[in-house]
Structure formats: structure tokens, C-alpha cells
Motif scaffolding. Structure first.
Motif: not given
Length: 466
Positions: A197-200, A221-222, A227-228
């Protein structure tokens, strides 16, 4: 973060579900790897919930949260925050069922990540490193690691099942029924769950140059790794593109270990420290509204703004000069708000109105009667609720003047007047619509009301940006 009193009360019941058996090694992982991230209260809550499930069982008996509070010796807010941390770390799943006025919870316990999963997680291990430092981090890696023995020069001589046992020739097979229950296995790990949600990703993908990096190289996997990294270092989409370019290998794939390293080094270079794991806090009021108040707002406007933005729990804390409100009072407020479905600002005015009318006491029946009246009148804002309260007071005042009803007493320590019997009638500032002199000039310091102090402190906090 969620307000605990709206989601959890001591009388709410719960049962614990175990999705398997925890080993002694799991407990060591929780103590040494998870405890630095979540704190001792979270570990105590986890251990207590797991222990409630009897050996070789999957469900505990039903209890109220009062038992947990007594066992752990912590407050309800701390219990709620500890539960949220366990959920965030993937150690607990919570389910709720509401029946009438009662809430029933199920807490499903999950096993921690294995040492191999934890130290290669790319999220939790980074926060652990930041928390305990390099020396302790390396010591823990050695504690949960071992050097494998080489099997070179050995030939395997293991027999298969068929080599050892005769083929089954019986005619009867074991019957499995629901009455026999579910066999208990080892508890499963869930890990940390992240959403996008916070990363487009669409913005990032569109920004990639096909000559620099194929979009097919951004595998699941990427994506999980990105996201992490975003969760840890708050890397924006366009900045992530540049880090991806630097991580491209000769065959067109991405070196995720190198990606993690350059993102970490970039963060350290910019901030001169590693990131810390912190729980979210409630967002402050918007700056635009604060600016409007700073431009000479009256006490009534400031109070209306305060009641529009504060939570009922914080209002109770402010009225009590920072003391934790009684659980019985919070339960009444929660029930009234839920049953009448009042907006929070209206509920705030109702709380203050009832406390002032009843000399600091909360009465469920009295509060419910007024709440039902305001609900029928479709009161939606703090200002409208204040007008309703003022109108109600005017009605009492008129009846008093006609001699048909006694005036209310012990309402507020300001705007004091005497009725026909000589008894003081104490009113809130916003009941009196006549112009009065500033409080500082009209009263001595000893006579200043609790409301005046509350408004002044609130306006001071707004000016300081808190």
C-alpha cells in the motif's frame, strides 16, 4: 495506532488456539532474537498464552482478559500494545466475534522463524543488528549456528522402507472421524506480513529503462525484498530504481544481497545510524487547523476544536490531570458510543457534560438517555452538541425561575451564580452566551475553573506543535 478501549475491555473473553507444538529451541529463539525487538511484556504475553493451551491440545478454555491483566500485572493499554506487536511480528493472529454487547476473541499462536529464516529475513535481522550492535549480533549468530561435517569419502548404505518391512496384507484400515480430533504437529511459522500500500510498484516499473534492467527481472522474490527495504529504510520508488540499476548482474538478474548492502550503506551515510524498530503513534492534528486556532481563536472555538479532535480516552486522561481512567467508566463510554453510534466529537461533549453535571461521576443510564436524545436530533459535531447542552441548561434555568424545578448543582467551578435558595449553580463556560470579561481579569487564580485551565493547556500544546 488503534485506540485500545474501543477494541478491548477486561470483560471481553478469549480462547487460545495453538497451530502446533513449540519446541525448546523455539523458546530460545523468542528469548534471544525476538525479545530485543518487542520487549519483555510481549514475551511474557506470548508465553502466557501458549502455556494456557494444555499439553497435546490445540485449544485453551475461555477466559476473560481480566485474568491476563492479573497474571501479567500490566495495564489494559500495555496489554493491547503488546498484542499488536506480536501480531506485527507474525507471532499472533487475532479474530473477534461480537454477540450483542459481548466480544469474544480467538488468539492463534504461531511459531517464530527458524534461525536460518530469521538471519536471512532481510527485515527482522536488520532491526536486531541495529538494536543490539555488531558484537552481540555475531555472538547470537554463532549461538544458533554450527559447522557442518563433511560427508566426503562416505557411501550411503541406508535401507528403504520396503527393504526393512513386509508389504501390508491386512483387510481393515484405520477409520478417521471428527470425534477423534486433529493430530497435533509442530507449530508453523508465519513471519512478518508486508503489503504494498505504501510502495507503488507501478511507478517503479514504469521508471525502469529496458536497456538497463528488464522488467521481467522484478520477480516475486525481488518484490518481497523491495518491500522489506522500503519498510526498513523508507526508500521511495524512484530512488529504488537507481539501487536496482547498481545491483544488476551480467546475466541481467539482480543480486539481492548486494542490493541490501548498498541500500543499508546509503541509509547509514545519510543518517549516520541504523534504523530502529518503533511502534506507530497517532498522527498529530493537521497544521492548517492549528494555524486557524493560532489566529486569535476564542475559548469556545478552541474548546470546540479540542473536542472535535481528541479521543474519548485522552479526554478522560486530560480531565483527570493525566491519571488513567477507571475501567468501569471506559466500559460505560464504550457501550454508550457503540449502542447509539455517536460520532467521537459528540461523545466527547457528552462525556464532559455528564462529568460536570454529576460532579465528576459517570452514570450509564443518565449518559444513555442524553445520547439517545442527541442521536434522535442527529447531532454530528462538537459545536452542535455544545449548543444542545446549552439549550438543555436554558430549559432548566427557565423552569427554576418559574419555581417548578430545582437548578442543577455542582456543574462547573466557573460562571458561578446563586439560585433562590442561595445554592451555587455551576455552569460550563460555553453555557453562558453573554459577553464576559477575560477570565484572568474577572477571577482570582484560586477561582479559575478546570475548563479554563484545560483550554489554556490545549492551546499551548497546539502552538508548540504537539
Amino acid at each position: 495506532m488503534a485506540e485500545f478501549w474501543m477494541e478491548l475491555q477486561p470483560v471481553d473473553s478469549y480462547r487460545v488456539k495453538a497451530n502446533g507444538v513449540l519446541s525448546e529451541k523455539d523458546r530460545k529463539i523468542l528469548t534471544f532474537l525476538y525479545q530485543p525487538l518487542m520487549g519483555a511484556e510481549c514475551l511474557a504475553l506470548y508465553d502466557t498464552l501458549v502455556t494456557e493451551v494444555e499439553e497435546n491440545r490445540l485449544w485453551s478454555e475461555s477466559h476473560s482478559h481480566t485474568q491476563l491483566l492479573n497474571l501479567l500485572g500490566i495495564s489494559l493499554p500495555n496489554l493491547f500494545q503488546a498484542r499488536l506487536k506480536l501480531e506485527g511480528l507474525g507471532l499472533l493472529r487475532s479474530f473477534v466475534q461480537t454477540v450483542g454487547e459481548s466480544r469474544h476473541y480467538i488468539y492463534e499462536m504461531a511459531a517464530p522463524l527458524s534461525p536460518e529464516q530469521f538471519f536471512s529475513d532481510g527485515l527482522l535481522n536488520i532491526y536486531l543488528y541495529s538494536k543490539i550492535g555488531n558484537a552481540q549480533y555475531q555472538r547470537l549468530r554463532r549461538f544458533f549456528s554450527d559447522t557442518p561435517m563433511s560427508e566426503d569419502g562416505f557411501d550411503e548404505v541406508t535401507r528403504s522402507f520396503q527393504d526393512v518391512f513386509e508389504t501390508f496384507t491386512g483387510s481393515e484400515l484405520p477409520v478417521t472421524t471428527a470425534e477423534n480430533g486433529e493430530p497435533v504437529g509442530r507449530a508453523q511459522s508465519r513471519g512478518v506480513t508486508l503489503d504494498d500500500k505504501a510502495f507503488d510498484f507501478a511507478v517503479m516499473i514504469q521508471s525502469l529503462s529496458p536497456t538497463m534492467l528488464s522488467r521481467n527481472a522484478v520477480t516475486e522474490e525481488v518484490r518481497a525484498c523491495i518491500l522489506k527495504l522500503h519498510a526498513i529504510y523508507a526508500i521511495e520508488e524512484l530512488d529504488m530504481v537507481h539501487y536496482l540499476y547498481r545491483s544488476v548482474q551480467a546475466d541481467g538478474t539482480l543480486d539481492l544481497d548486494y542490493l541490501r548492502k548498498i541500500v543499508r550503506d546509503g541509509y547509514q551515510m545519510q543518517h549516520n545510524r541504523l534504523p530502529e524498530l518503533k511502534a506507530k503513534t497517532a498522527a498529530p492534528p493537521e497544521t492548517t487547523t492549528k494555524q486557524e486556532l493560532q489566529e486569535g481563536a476564542s475559548d469556545t472555538e478552541a474548546l470546540a476544536y479540542y473536542l472535535e479532535n481528541v479521543t474519548p480516552y485522552q479526554l478522560m486522561v486530560d480531565i483527570s490531570d493525566g491519571a488513567v481512567p477507571a475501567e468501569t467508566d471506559l466500559k460505560v463510554i464504550d457501550e454508550v458510543m457503540a449502542q447509539q453510534n455517536l460520532p467521537i466529537p459528540v461523545m466527547n461533549v457528552l462525556i464532559e457534560y455528564v462529568l460536570l453535571r454529576l460532579d465528576g461521576k459517570i452514570s450509564k443510564n443518565y449518559m444513555m438517555t442524553i445520547a439517545a436524545h442527541w442521536k434522535r436530533k442527529k447531532v454530528q459535531t462538537a459545536k452542535e452538541a455544545m449548543e444542545m447542552a446549552w439549550a438543555e441548561h436554558e430549559k432548566y434555568k427557565k423552569l427554576q425561575e418559574e419555581g417548578t424545578q430545582k437548578a442543577p448543582s455542582n456543574y462547573r467551578n466557573n460562571n458561578r451564580k446563586f439560585n433562590q435558595t442561595g445554592r451555587k449553580e455551576i455552569l460550563p463556560d460555553w453555557f453562558d452566551k453573554e459577553e464576559v470579561k477575560p477570565v484572568e481579569k474577572a477571577m482570582t487564580t484560586r477561582e479559575k475553573s478546570t475548563l479554563d485551565k484545560q483550554v489554556e493547556e490545549m492551546k499551548k500544546r497546539l502552538k508548540e506543535g504537539r
